[in-house]
Design an enzyme around this catalytic site. Structure first.
Site, PDB file in Angstrom:
ATOM      1  N   GLY A  22     -68.447 -82.160  62.222  1.00 46.92           N
ATOM      2  CA  GLY A  22     -69.202 -81.288  61.313  1.00 46.92           C
ATOM      3  C   GLY A  22     -69.037 -81.722  59.871  1.00 46.92           C
ATOM      4  N   GLY A  80     -71.314 -80.424  56.986  1.00 52.53           N
ATOM      5  CA  GLY A  80     -71.426 -78.981  56.748  1.00 52.53           C
ATOM      6  C   GLY A  80     -70.629 -78.509  55.547  1.00 52.53           C
ATOM      7  N   GLY A 100     -66.775 -79.315  56.127  1.00 48.44           N
ATOM      8  CA  GLY A 100     -66.619 -80.757  56.330  1.00 48.44           C
ATOM      9  C   GLY A 100     -66.937 -81.544  55.070  1.00 48.44           C
ATOM     10  CE1 TYR A 134     -68.967 -68.391  65.171  1.00 48.91           C
ATOM     11  CE2 TYR A 134     -67.807 -66.449  64.346  1.00 48.91           C
ATOM     12  CZ  TYR A 134     -68.055 -67.812  64.300  1.00 48.91           C
ATOM     13  OH  TYR A 134     -67.365 -68.586  63.398  1.00 48.91           O
ATOM     14  N   PRO A 148     -60.385 -68.565  58.281  1.00 50.65           N
ATOM     15  CG  PRO A 148     -61.983 -70.206  57.845  1.00 50.65           C
ATOM     16  CD  PRO A 148     -61.260 -69.522  58.962  1.00 50.65           C
ATOM     17  CB  THR A 149     -61.922 -64.516  54.052  1.00 54.38           C
ATOM     18  OG1 THR A 149     -61.563 -65.435  53.007  1.00 54.38           O
ATOM     19  CG2 THR A 149     -60.696 -63.729  54.449  1.00 54.38           C
ATOM     20  CG  ASN A 150     -67.386 -63.407  54.484  1.00 56.17           C
ATOM     21  OD1 ASN A 150     -66.539 -62.840  55.169  1.00 56.17           O
ATOM     22  ND2 ASN A 150     -68.672 -63.147  54.586  1.00 56.17           N
ATOM     23  CG  HIS A 174     -72.395 -66.983  56.465  1.00 50.32           C
ATOM     24  ND1 HIS A 174     -72.254 -68.252  56.977  1.00 50.32           N
ATOM     25  CD2 HIS A 174     -71.858 -66.138  57.383  1.00 50.32           C
ATOM     26  CE1 HIS A 174     -71.654 -68.173  58.162  1.00 50.32           C
ATOM     27  NE2 HIS A 174     -71.410 -66.917  58.436  1.00 50.32           N
ATOM     28  NE  ARG A 217     -68.761 -59.147  55.086  1.00 50.72           N
ATOM     29  CZ  ARG A 217     -68.953 -57.904  55.538  1.00 50.72           C
ATOM     30  NH1 ARG A 217     -68.172 -56.911  55.137  1.00 50.72           N
ATOM     31  NH2 ARG A 217     -69.918 -57.644  56.389  1.00 50.72           N
TER      32      ARG A 217
HETATM   33  P1  GDP Z   1     -70.454 -61.200  57.756  1.00 49.98           P
HETATM   34  O1  GDP Z   1     -69.522 -61.215  56.600  1.00 49.98           O
HETATM   35  O2  GDP Z   1     -69.861 -61.836  58.969  1.00 49.98           O
HETATM   36  O3  GDP Z   1     -70.973 -59.827  58.043  1.00 49.98           O
HETATM   37  O4  GDP Z   1     -71.703 -62.128  57.438  1.00 49.98           O
HETATM   38  P2  GDP Z   1     -72.720 -62.322  56.224  1.00 49.98           P
HETATM   39  O5  GDP Z   1     -72.280 -63.438  55.359  1.00 49.98           O
HETATM   40  O6  GDP Z   1     -74.046 -62.467  56.890  1.00 49.98           O
HETATM   41  O7  GDP Z   1     -72.675 -60.997  55.334  1.00 49.98           O
HETATM   42  C1  GDP Z   1     -73.316 -59.847  55.766  1.00 49.98           C
HETATM   43  C2  GDP Z   1     -73.292 -58.762  54.721  1.00 49.98           C
HETATM   44  O8  GDP Z   1     -74.093 -59.137  53.597  1.00 49.98           O
HETATM   45  C3  GDP Z   1     -73.894 -57.480  55.286  1.00 49.98           C
HETATM   46  O9  GDP Z   1     -73.333 -56.364  54.634  1.00 49.98           O
HETATM   47  C4  GDP Z   1     -75.363 -57.650  54.903  1.00 49.98           C
HETATM   48  O10 GDP Z   1     -76.052 -56.398  54.875  1.00 49.98           O
HETATM   49  C5  GDP Z   1     -75.220 -58.223  53.497  1.00 49.98           C
HETATM   50  N1  GDP Z   1     -76.399 -58.978  53.061  1.00 49.98           N
HETATM   51  C6  GDP Z   1     -77.216 -58.634  52.005  1.00 49.98           C
HETATM   52  N2  GDP Z   1     -78.234 -59.486  51.903  1.00 49.98           N
HETATM   53  C7  GDP Z   1     -78.069 -60.430  52.862  1.00 49.98           C
HETATM   54  C8  GDP Z   1     -78.814 -61.596  53.233  1.00 49.98           C
HETATM   55  O11 GDP Z   1     -79.842 -61.945  52.656  1.00 49.98           O
HETATM   56  N3  GDP Z   1     -78.318 -62.332  54.275  1.00 49.98           N
HETATM   57  C9  GDP Z   1     -77.169 -61.981  54.931  1.00 49.98           C
HETATM   58  N4  GDP Z   1     -76.707 -62.773  55.917  1.00 49.98           N
HETATM   59  N5  GDP Z   1     -76.462 -60.863  54.623  1.00 49.98           N
HETATM   60  C10 GDP Z   1     -76.901 -60.096  53.608  1.00 49.98           C
END
Ligand code: GDP
Length: 321
Positions: free
Chosen positions: A7, A10, A13, A137, A164-166, A180, A209
């Site tokens: 990867g 990405g 990576g 997942y 990892p976190t976000n 994401h 987050r």
């Molecule tokens: P998570 O942290 O695993 O839930 O993944 P995400 O990175 O997709 O984050 C999701 C959070 O961001 C949720 O609260 C969504 O409602 C909010 N969010 C707001 N706008 C967006 C968007 O355009 N895309 C995504 N993926 N999430 C969004």
């Protein structure tokens, strides 16, 4: 070290590759990095994975390749999100066993139990069902942790599960629907600014987050590869629990850094919020850093976000979107 990086194009990576471009970051002068992407190897296929290992003969493997996506991709394609990760992981574990390669494999804080106490720590991974929005997942990634223990006990395979976190940063996937939250909102903000429209943020903007800059993860991965005692089990990579920010605040920063202006944000509460929060503890990481990299500091969110917005603007035509 002969490191195989899967990867490699990405988010994670490419950050590891960028570190290696600077000789001073290499764990040793004899270290070589061998990059692999889906265009040279189908890691879901056992024979092509094994052919890659035969070619590279890796002493170490950083398995960044994975089927990943944001909340809405997880809801739309749960089968692919579960199955493709299981197939890849199975092939990687088997080839690492055969070649005696030390392995780093990635989980995520979104796979922890939905109903839990906070902050979550590494010991709580299997304590209850994950959030229904990403169950397939989550179970595929939890299974990697189970197999990491199994391969250790039966075959003495040395593998580290990194949680990892976000994650965010340059070279992310900026698709509008599947990405994401940070890359999706940066892409939307740039389009909104160009069209003179509003940035539509999905959900209430209230979920919290902990965001992690990809360059920070890359630095920590190289430290773990060199120094972490994998018998200590999985390790969460996260800034401190009080670094949590709301989706709304992140959207406001993105609107500022892209020049859209934070007055141009609208929250679409008909869309899902997903998990409310997944506050993660970083005590294990802190004690590792105290011993091996006491001067390490996480990139402040504003700095990392500003750099990522600039990267997306300057790579708009060529980036994954
Ligand atoms: P998570 O942290 O695993 O839930 O993944 P995400 O990175 O997709 O984050 C999701 C959070 O961001 C949720 O609260 C969504 O409602 C909010 N969010 C707001 N706008 C967006 C968007 O355009 N895309 C995504 N993926 N999430 C969004």
């Amino acid at each position: 070290m002969r490191i195989l990086l899967t990867g490699s194009a990405g988010l994670c990576g490419s950050a590891i590759q960028a570190l290696f471009a600077d000789e001073t970051n290499k764990p040793s002068t004899e270290t070589t990095l061998h990059c692999s992407t889906s265009s040279d190897t189908d890691l879901c296929n056992t024979a092509s994975t094994e052919a890659l290992f035969e070619r590279v003969q890796p002493s170490h493997v950083i398995h960044c390749a994975a089927r990943v996506g944001g909340l809405f991709k997880n809801q739309r394609e749960p089968v692919e999100m579960g199955r493709l990760n299981l197939l890849m992981q199975d092939n990687i574990f088997e080839s690492c066993k055969k070649h005696g390669s030390r392995l780093i494999i990635f989980l995520s804080t979104c796979i922890f139990p939905d109903k839990t106490s906070y902050p979550i720590n590494e010991s709580m991974l299997h304590d209850g069902p994950p959030h229904p929005s990403n169950a397939a997942y989550a179970y595929s990634k939890r299974f990697a942790e189970t197999m990491s223990h199994a391969y250790r006990s039966e075959y003495s395979l040395d593998s580290i599960c990194v949680i990892p976190t976000n994650l965010y940063g340059p070279n992310d996937n900026f698709e509008l629907q599947d990405a994401h939250v940070i890359p999706a909102l940066i892409h939307k903000a740039i389009l909104a600014k160009r069209a003179g429209e509003k940035l539509i943020v999905a959900g209430s903007g209230k979920p919290l987050r902990q965001f992690l800059y990809s360059k920070d993860l890359a630095i920590l991965i190289l430290l773990l590869l060199k120094h972490y005692d994998s018998s200590k089990g999985p390790i969460i990579i996260s800034p401190s629990p009080d670094s949590e920010v709301s989706i709304g605040d992140v959207a406001r920063l993105i609107a500022t850094f892209t020049g859209l202006g934070e007055e141009n944000i609208v929250f679409d509460t008909s869309k899902s919020d997903g998990q409310n929060k997944k506050t993660a503890d970083n005590l294990k990481l802190k004690s590792f850093l105290a011993e091996h990299a006491p001067s390490f500091a996480f990139t402040p969110l504003e700095e990392g976000l500003r750099a990522t917005c600039q990267w997306m603007e300057s790579h708009f035509d060529t980036c994954r979107k």
